[in-house]
Design an enzyme around this catalytic site. Structure first.
Site, PDB file in Angstrom:
ATOM      1  N   ALA A  62       3.020  -3.803  22.275  1.00  0.00           N
ATOM      2  CA  ALA A  62       2.614  -4.933  21.432  1.00  0.00           C
ATOM      3  C   ALA A  62       3.768  -5.472  20.578  1.00  0.00           C
ATOM      4  O   ALA A  62       3.765  -6.650  20.199  1.00  0.00           O
ATOM      5  CB  ALA A  62       1.445  -4.515  20.548  1.00  0.00           C
ATOM      6  N   HIS A  68       6.932  -5.843  21.580  1.00  0.00           N
ATOM      7  CA  HIS A  68       7.634  -6.824  22.416  1.00  0.00           C
ATOM      8  C   HIS A  68       6.800  -8.102  22.550  1.00  0.00           C
ATOM      9  O   HIS A  68       7.331  -9.206  22.473  1.00  0.00           O
ATOM     10  CB  HIS A  68       7.838  -6.269  23.838  1.00  0.00           C
ATOM     11  CG  HIS A  68       8.725  -5.065  23.927  1.00  0.00           C
ATOM     12  ND1 HIS A  68       8.254  -3.818  24.255  1.00  0.00           N
ATOM     13  CD2 HIS A  68      10.063  -4.929  23.755  1.00  0.00           C
ATOM     14  CE1 HIS A  68       9.258  -2.963  24.294  1.00  0.00           C
ATOM     15  NE2 HIS A  68      10.364  -3.602  23.982  1.00  0.00           N
ATOM     16  N   LEU A 108       5.637   1.145  16.986  1.00  0.00           N
ATOM     17  CA  LEU A 108       5.510   1.140  18.444  1.00  0.00           C
ATOM     18  C   LEU A 108       6.903   1.234  19.067  1.00  0.00           C
ATOM     19  O   LEU A 108       7.851   0.611  18.596  1.00  0.00           O
ATOM     20  CB  LEU A 108       4.803  -0.126  18.918  1.00  0.00           C
ATOM     21  CG  LEU A 108       3.366  -0.318  18.432  1.00  0.00           C
ATOM     22  CD1 LEU A 108       2.693  -1.463  19.184  1.00  0.00           C
ATOM     23  CD2 LEU A 108       2.534   0.965  18.579  1.00  0.00           C
TER      24      LEU A 108
END
Ligand code: PAF
Length: 274
Positions: free
Chosen positions: A31, A33, A180
């Site tokens: 998410a 990216h 992330l």
């Protein structure tokens, strides 16, 4: 979404496409990216992403071979995020001969992550320059999670007069705070449960500084001790000036707390701005 692997094909596909916005990646998209891809749209007419796992930025004992390669999934995510063009070169496309000419960043490449990953930022600066020369973007987006990388690229672009606006995207986090990262997939279930400690400690340092604590070395040492006591192997927890990543002269200038630590065999990095 059009996909090209050959440099010449990509160049002709990008003719007359207006303002080009570029988001380079090494794939295994999450998410974080996708948020960069979505933000990219606001900076131009044609959004170009790249996927290339760049051997030059991995040390001999690092995870180049096991770095997750999930091309089909990545393509589906990029198409859904509205990316117009994907550049996905092979090593033979990008490095048809040994890459002997390189971009050597200054001393900033030897501190923090650079101290523990010698040559890493040379590899990043070299591939990003090469990708910039191929894509010729007007703007490019990079995540703030790789804070030092963003600074190296920003400084390089400015000093080498590359006509490219560098945009930093905020770090995207899981609900428990873990930043992330493609490397999170290496974590075992127990390690994944432990991993948010890193961001918690960064927040504690930020809160302590905001409440007037000025002994930055003490804060760094306390966080390192807590991580190591919980089974991590810490490379650094460092409070630095946002402007140049130098040691702070006080706690009033804009600061950033950066950390890199290993859980099992997985090296996690994170940072928080103050
Ligand atoms: O941040 C990354 O994924 C890589 O370092 C980059 C910028 C794509 C260069 O290989």
């Amino acid at each position: 979404m059009h996909i090209h692997s050959a440099i010449a094909d990509l160049r002709s596909a990008l003719k007359n496409r207006g303002r080009i916005v570029f988001v380079p990646t090494m794939g295994n998209l999450h998410a974080g990216h996708i948020s960069l891809m979505e933000q990219a749209r606001a900076h131009g007419d044609t959004v170009v992403a790249s996927i290339f796992v760049n051997r030059l930025q991995f040390g001999p004992n690092e995870d180049f071979d096991k770095y997750p390669r999930t091309f089909a999934d990545d393509c589906a995510k990029l198409a859904a995020a509205g990316v117009d063009v994907l550049f996905a070169p092979t090593e033979a496309d990008l490095y048809p001969e040994p890459q002997e000419y390189v971009v050597e960043p200054p001393a900033i490449q030897n501190v923090l992550d650079g101290e523990f990953r010698p040559g890493h930022f040379r590899g990043v600066a070299t591939v990003v320059t090469k990708l910039f020369n191929i894509v010729r973007p007007d703007a490019a987006l990079f995540g703030k999670k790789d804070y030092q990388q963003l600074m190296v690229i920003r400084n390089m672009t400015r000093q080498l007069a590359m006509p490219i606006a560098i945009v930093g995207g905020e770090t995207v986090r899981a609900a428990d705070g873990l930043a992330l990262s493609s490397r999170n997939g290496y974590l075992s279930e127990t390690e994944r449960a432990e991993a948010p400690r890193l961001y918690r400690l960064l927040n504690e340092i930020r809160d302590a500084i905001r409440q007037g604590e000025a002994d930055t070395l003490k804060l760094e040492e306390k966080a390192i001790a807590e991580l190591n006591a919980a089974g991590w192997k810490t490379d650094y927890v460092a409070i630095r000036q946002q402007a140049d990543l130098a040691m702070p002269k006080g706690v009033n200038a804009p600061l950033v707390v950066l950390a890199a630590s290993r859980l099992g065999t997985t090296r996690l990095i994170d940072n928080i701005e103050i």
